[in-house]
Design a protein around this motif. Structure first.
Motif, mmCIF file in Angstrom:
data_model
loop_
_atom_site.group_PDB
_atom_site.id
_atom_site.type_symbol
_atom_site.label_atom_id
_atom_site.label_comp_id
_atom_site.label_asym_id
_atom_site.label_seq_id
_atom_site.Cartn_x
_atom_site.Cartn_y
_atom_site.Cartn_z
ATOM 1 N N ASP A 133 0.817 -1.215 0.000
ATOM 2 C CA ASP A 133 0.000 0.000 0.000
ATOM 3 C C ASP A 133 0.849 1.263 0.000
ATOM 4 O O ASP A 133 0.369 2.337 -0.379
ATOM 5 N N ALA A 134 2.093 1.152 0.447
ATOM 6 C CA ALA A 134 2.930 2.332 0.666
ATOM 7 C C ALA A 134 3.364 2.970 -0.652
ATOM 8 O O ALA A 134 3.853 2.284 -1.555
ATOM 9 N N THR A 135 3.194 4.262 -0.740
ATOM 10 C CA THR A 135 3.677 5.005 -1.907
ATOM 11 C C THR A 135 5.022 5.647 -1.578
ATOM 12 O O THR A 135 5.366 5.853 -0.401
ATOM 13 N N ASP A 136 5.767 5.974 -2.617
ATOM 14 C CA ASP A 136 7.052 6.635 -2.400
ATOM 15 C C ASP A 136 6.871 7.990 -1.715
ATOM 16 O O ASP A 136 7.677 8.375 -0.863
ATOM 17 N N ASP A 137 5.811 8.702 -2.075
ATOM 18 C CA ASP A 137 5.559 10.014 -1.458
ATOM 19 C C ASP A 137 5.278 9.867 0.029
ATOM 20 O O ASP A 137 5.757 10.663 0.848
ATOM 21 N N GLU A 138 4.484 8.851 0.400
ATOM 22 C CA GLU A 138 4.194 8.624 1.816
ATOM 23 C C GLU A 138 5.456 8.257 2.575
ATOM 24 O O GLU A 138 5.684 8.736 3.704
ATOM 25 N N LEU A 139 6.281 7.403 1.983
ATOM 26 C CA LEU A 139 7.518 7.001 2.649
ATOM 27 C C LEU A 139 8.473 8.172 2.801
ATOM 28 O O LEU A 139 9.088 8.362 3.862
ATOM 29 N N ASP A 140 8.576 8.997 1.760
ATOM 30 C CA ASP A 140 9.447 10.172 1.841
ATOM 31 C C ASP A 140 8.969 11.130 2.929
ATOM 32 O O ASP A 140 9.781 11.668 3.698
ATOM 33 N N PHE A 141 7.660 11.342 3.008
ATOM 34 C CA PHE A 141 7.122 12.238 4.035
ATOM 35 C C PHE A 141 7.391 11.688 5.429
ATOM 36 O O PHE A 141 7.810 12.422 6.335
ATOM 37 N N ALA A 142 7.157 10.379 5.623
ATOM 38 C CA ALA A 142 7.353 9.782 6.943
ATOM 39 C C ALA A 142 8.820 9.805 7.348
ATOM 40 O O ALA A 142 9.145 10.069 8.522
ATOM 41 N N LEU A 143 9.712 9.526 6.417
ATOM 42 C CA LEU A 143 11.135 9.593 6.742
ATOM 43 C C LEU A 143 11.541 11.010 7.118
ATOM 44 O O LEU A 143 12.354 11.209 8.028
ATOM 45 N N ASP A 144 10.953 11.991 6.454
ATOM 46 C CA ASP A 144 11.286 13.385 6.739
ATOM 47 C C ASP A 144 10.774 13.804 8.111
ATOM 48 O O ASP A 144 11.499 14.412 8.902
ATOM 49 N N LEU A 145 9.518 13.474 8.401
ATOM 50 C CA LEU A 145 8.928 13.910 9.667
ATOM 51 C C LEU A 145 9.336 13.013 10.840
ATOM 52 O O LEU A 145 9.659 13.500 11.925
ATOM 53 N N ASN A 146 9.301 11.710 10.648
ATOM 54 C CA ASN A 146 9.545 10.786 11.762
ATOM 55 C C ASN A 146 11.016 10.605 12.089
ATOM 56 O O ASN A 146 11.359 10.221 13.209
ATOM 57 N N VAL A 147 11.893 10.845 11.112
ATOM 58 C CA VAL A 147 13.323 10.601 11.328
ATOM 59 C C VAL A 147 14.159 11.860 11.096
ATOM 60 O O VAL A 147 14.854 12.327 11.995
ATOM 61 N N ARG A 148 14.080 12.411 9.887
ATOM 62 C CA ARG A 148 14.969 13.526 9.556
ATOM 63 C C ARG A 148 14.709 14.758 10.403
ATOM 64 O O ARG A 148 15.641 15.547 10.670
ATOM 65 N N SER A 149 13.478 14.948 10.866
ATOM 66 C CA SER A 149 13.206 16.087 11.750
ATOM 67 C C SER A 149 14.053 16.010 13.017
ATOM 68 O O SER A 149 14.490 17.033 13.554
#
Length: 248
Positions: A90-106
């Motif tokens: 179900d995961a899209t690249d856009d969703e994964l990029d957003f989650a990595l940015d907010l959940n980790v890179r932040s």
């Protein structure tokens, strides 16, 4: 233990507008800390009292740099994050990029900004929000979330080992399901899929051995401990607070 366990400490909290971030900001203020409660949602912050508030976008380098400089924290609590629903298919690249940015890179942004001053003072406590849904335990339809929260544990251990001899501690918290506005939104969404909110609540609660979900205040108590000098010999660990979910 003294009554004011965080007296004299400056604390920066991200995502303090609701849920665990809000409860933790209030709990640390009650223990004597000077709390800087931040969130991208200024309206949510406006309802907080007893703490200093300002808008901070954890996805923006400039916003983080300015916010950390303003707070100059002794304690940094990285609480910003988002829960995506679905499996790997179900995961899209856009969703994964957003989650990595907010959940980790932040967290990378805030730690990079706060760490130099902490090192100069020779002391600091960094607390990152992970989850029991990570490399601790898998949860159905939480592929993106579990992947990013596992990364937070790795991030935490890496920061801890690099700076533990210089007075910096870095820990993360791994909650189970917590009653919060964002969780209520997920319950509502699952309720639409299952046909009723009651069925959704039942599904969430059944996976909790204690027969209930946690309160935000219960997680905040652990945040206070990790922020305080009581945990001075504690660093580099995921602290699981999931009501026994991962221990089954």
């Amino acid at each position: 233990m003294t009554k004011q366990r965080l007296e004299g400490k400056r604390v920066l909290v991200t995502a303090a507008g609701q849920g665990i971030g809000r409860a933790s900001a209030l709990a640390m203020a009650a223990e004597g800390a000077q709390v800087f409660a931040t969130d991208v949602n200024a309206e949510a912050l406006a309802t907080l009292t007893g703490v200093e508030t300002f808008a901070l976008d954890a996805l923006s380098d400039d916003s983080v740099t300015e916010g950390v400089a303003r707070a100059n924290p002794d304690v940094l609590f990285n609480c910003a994050g988002f829960v995506h629903h679905g499996s790997i298919l179900d995961a899209t690249d856009d969703e994964l990029d957003f989650a990595l940015d907010l959940n980790v890179r932040s967290m990378l942004r805030t730690i990079r900004a706060a760490l130099p001053a902490m090192l100069e003072r020779g002391t600091g406590s960094i607390i990152n929000m992970s989850s029991a849904c990570s490399n601790v335990i898998g949860a159905p339809n939480r592929f993106i979330y579990g992947t990013t929260k596992a990364a937070v544990i790795g991030l935490t251990k890496s920061v801890a080992v690099d700076y533990m001899s210089q007075g910096i501690r870095c820990n993360c918290i791994c909650p189970g399901t917590v009653d919060s506005p964002s969780w209520q939104d997920r319950v509502d969404q699952l309720g639409k899929e299952l046909g009723s909110k009651e069925a959704a609540l039942k599904q969430f609660v059944e996976r909790q051995p204690m027969g209930r979900v946690a309160t935000a205040e219960e997680i905040a108590a652990l945040v206070v401990y990790l922020a305080s000098d009581e945990s001075a010999f504690t660093t580099g660990h995921p602290h699981i607070i999931d009501g026994g979910w991962s221990g089954q």
